[in-house]
Enzyme design. Structure first.
Site, PDB file in Angstrom:
ATOM      1  N   ARG A 120       0.823  -1.290   0.011  1.00  8.29           N
ATOM      2  CA  ARG A 120      -0.206   0.076  -0.060  1.00  8.29           C
ATOM      3  C   ARG A 120       0.881   1.413   0.074  1.00  8.29           C
ATOM      4  NH1 ARG A 120      -2.858  -3.583  -1.203  1.00  8.29           N
ATOM      5  NH2 ARG A 120      -4.891  -4.147  -0.386  1.00  8.29           N
ATOM      6  N   ARG A 152       1.690 -14.799  -0.490  1.00 10.23           N
ATOM      7  CA  ARG A 152       1.675 -14.014   0.774  1.00 10.23           C
ATOM      8  C   ARG A 152       1.872 -15.188   1.975  1.00 10.23           C
ATOM      9  NH1 ARG A 152      -4.329 -11.895   1.098  1.00 10.23           N
ATOM     10  NH2 ARG A 152      -3.443 -10.392   2.470  1.00 10.23           N
ATOM     11  N   LYS A 170      -1.873 -12.107  11.045  1.00 10.81           N
ATOM     12  CA  LYS A 170      -3.081 -12.365  10.600  1.00 10.81           C
ATOM     13  C   LYS A 170      -2.941 -13.661   9.453  1.00 10.81           C
ATOM     14  CE  LYS A 170      -2.363  -9.334   6.341  1.00 10.81           C
ATOM     15  NZ  LYS A 170      -2.826  -8.226   5.798  1.00 10.81           N
ATOM     16  N   HIS A 171      -4.172 -14.015   9.435  1.00  8.44           N
ATOM     17  CA  HIS A 171      -5.528 -13.951   9.823  1.00  8.44           C
ATOM     18  C   HIS A 171      -5.709 -15.280  10.774  1.00  8.44           C
ATOM     19  CE1 HIS A 171      -4.931 -12.369   5.701  1.00  8.44           C
ATOM     20  NE2 HIS A 171      -5.682 -11.184   6.119  1.00  8.44           N
ATOM     21  N   HIS A 211     -13.441 -12.647   0.959  1.00 10.30           N
ATOM     22  CA  HIS A 211     -14.115 -11.696   0.450  1.00 10.30           C
ATOM     23  C   HIS A 211     -15.305 -11.932  -0.057  1.00 10.30           C
ATOM     24  CE1 HIS A 211      -9.784  -9.934   0.317  1.00 10.30           C
ATOM     25  NE2 HIS A 211     -10.443  -8.936   0.578  1.00 10.30           N
ATOM     26  N   ASP A 252     -10.780  -8.621  10.786  1.00 11.77           N
ATOM     27  CA  ASP A 252     -10.525  -8.649   9.247  1.00 11.77           C
ATOM     28  C   ASP A 252     -11.707  -7.600   8.699  1.00 11.77           C
ATOM     29  OD1 ASP A 252      -9.484  -8.517   6.640  1.00 11.77           O
ATOM     30  OD2 ASP A 252      -9.513 -10.740   6.547  1.00 11.77           O
TER      31      ASP A 252
END
Length: 495
Positions: free
Chosen positions: A79, A141, A171-172, A184, A255
């Site tokens: 990000r 990831r 996480k997670h 998602h 989350d």
């Protein structure tokens, strides 16, 4: 007028806002105790790298101890460098290198960048165990498939980040690596027996807690052998296992509540109340502008307290933990070490050459461009830009999904590089790569994804284990036979 309950709820919320710069409503909510914000690609893509100037600087001038959080995993998920791609390889590349000291240095370098940008909480690392390439949800990831290796690198990354006053987030919890479903869109279910799940998936979280991680993010995942409820809403997972068995005393962060697997039929308010009751402290709302959502959650909390569904004491406990996190991250100290090149060093070490080493020189590049995943967003990636900045390629073509291999104009007599990126079986990419390699068996395949693309025996493959900027630069260096001196972000043309 704000009241005690309203302020308590605000102190346990991390909304987002729409557009490039914070909206006026955010400052009003900050004045009434709002914990802070989460920044998303939808914001950062509009800032052209001017994060501190336009966002974090003005917000910290208004309230210096805000939680300002984002996902900075490195590799595919960035990000802070959303406008150009990550200067650090992601978890899988670090796990492949398997040098925990190097992973710790990467964590420290990430912390240095976040301090410079005004970020106090890094929503990383992912501690998922990925047992095989048939389970692609986390892919690059994850540090890998071995619980002990993932635990060691989790600990190193957490310690590297937090040594300098930035909070890391494990996480997670309790781990989604064994799922085939993206939370998602729907609720993943892990059908693993409890003893196996504990011996595998919980091991990295125990290591992160032992390392002093300041935050743990819950995953929207169900493990029926332990509890039918999704972990974010499970008192068994959050209070009994994470707080009790693992002895975690930091902030439990949800989350994003906007995910279908969380909000479902409950709405934002219902989901937040249920998560607070389970023991979660701080709610991430999601990438939408949060003004009305915060109001909805406050009203739901007010009704829940009045009805006895949620106690005021539970909210006060959560608010106290968040306040402690804000205090712990209020005075970060940048590293003294020069860590500018540590990401490129790690990416070079992760780069694997399969088959004969490529002869250095310019190449025509055929770059397949699959649709990006929702977690990655529209971060720039690929080989062409890195080659252009190190020494122009002999030409290139970007191939959109669905394009037939026979329609590609690939010149003869010029060395060829084919770039692809798959997390799961992708018939389109496999067909295009197969056709190109059948026609040009001398081509080099630069594979930037998690899943290995099938190739004929003898094909030269450069496996980067991620699609970050730094991964691309490492591959471009090898193809061209020249090295860049400095950090990838310092390449000509990169802001």
């Amino acid at each position: 007028m704000p009241d005690h309950l309203s302020t308590l709820v605000n102190s346990c919320l991390l909304p987002a806002y729409g557009g490039a710069t914070p909206a006026d409503w955010l400052k009003r909510e900050i004045d009434d105790g709002l914990a802070g914000i989460v920044l998303y690609g939808a914001n950062l893509g509009l800032l052209d790298g001017r994060l501190r100037e336009l966002v974090t600087g003005p917000l910290r001038a208004h309230r210096s101890d805000l939680v300002i959080a984002l996902d900075e995993e490195g590799g595919d998920i960035t990000r802070a460098e959303y406008h150009r791609g990550s200067n650090y390889p992601g978890a899988l590349a670090l796990g492949v290198v398997d040098d925990v000291e190097l992973t710790g240095r990467v964590g420290a370098a990430v912390a240095a960048d976040l301090i410079e940008a005004g970020i106090s909480v890094n929503l990383a690392p992912c501690l998922e165990i990925c047992p095989g390439t048939d389970l692609p949800v986390f892919g690059t990831r994850s540090f890998g498939a071995d619980p002990a290796r993932v635990a060691a690198h989790a600990r190193a990354f957490v310690e590297g980040v937090q040594r300098h006053g930035v909070a890391a987030t494990a996480k997670h919890f309790p781990g989604l690596g064994s799922t085939r479903v993206d939370s998602h869109f729907e609720l993943p279910v892990v059908p693993t027996p409890e003893d196996r799940f504990r011996a595998r998936d919980l091991v990295p979280f125990a290591a992160a807690v032992a390392a002093g991680v300041q935050a743990v993010m819950t995953g929207h995942v169900a493990v029926p052998a332990i509890d039918e409820a999704p972990a974010t809403f499970s008192r068994r997972f959050v209070t009994d296992i994470l707080r009790g068995e693992l002895a975690f005393d930091g902030v439990v962060i949800s989350d994003s509540l906007d995910m279908r697997s969380a909000r479902g039929t409950l709405g934002f308010g219902g989901a937040a109340v249920r998560a607070w009751a389970a023991g979660v402290d701080l709610m991430i709302i999601g990438p939408q502008d949060g003004e009305q959502i915060c109001a909805e959650i406050r009203e739901s909390a007010r009704r829940a307290v009045a009805d006895g569904v949620l106690s005021l004491a539970r909210l006060e406990e959560a608010a106290d933990r968040v306040a402690r996190l804000r205090e712990l991250t209020g005075s970060p100290v940048p590293p003294d070490d020069d860590l500018a090149e540590v990401g490129l060093t790690a990416a070079r070490r992760a780069l694997a050459v399969r088959g004969a080493a490529p002869r250095p020189g310019e190449r025509f590049v055929v770059e397949l461009r699959p649709e990006p995943g929702i977690s990655c967003g529209t971060v720039p990636w690929g080989l062409v830009d890195a080659l252009e900045r190190l020494g122009a390629p002999a030409g290139s073509v970007l191939v959109e999904p669905g394009t037939a291999a026979g329609s590609l104009a690939v010149p003869d007599g010029v060395p060829l590089a084919v770039v692809a990126r798959t997390e799961y079986a992708d018939p389109w990419q496999e067909a295009v790569v197969a056709a190109l390699l059948a026609d040009r068996p001398d081509a080099v395949l630069v594979d930037m994804g998690y899943r290995d693309l099938p190739v004929p025996a003898g094909t030269t493959v450069l496996k980067t284990y991620g699609a970050g900027l730094v991964n691309a630069v490492a591959a471009a260096e090898l193809l061209l036979g020249r090295r860049w001196a400095g950090a990838p972000r310092d390449l000509p043309g990169l802001a």
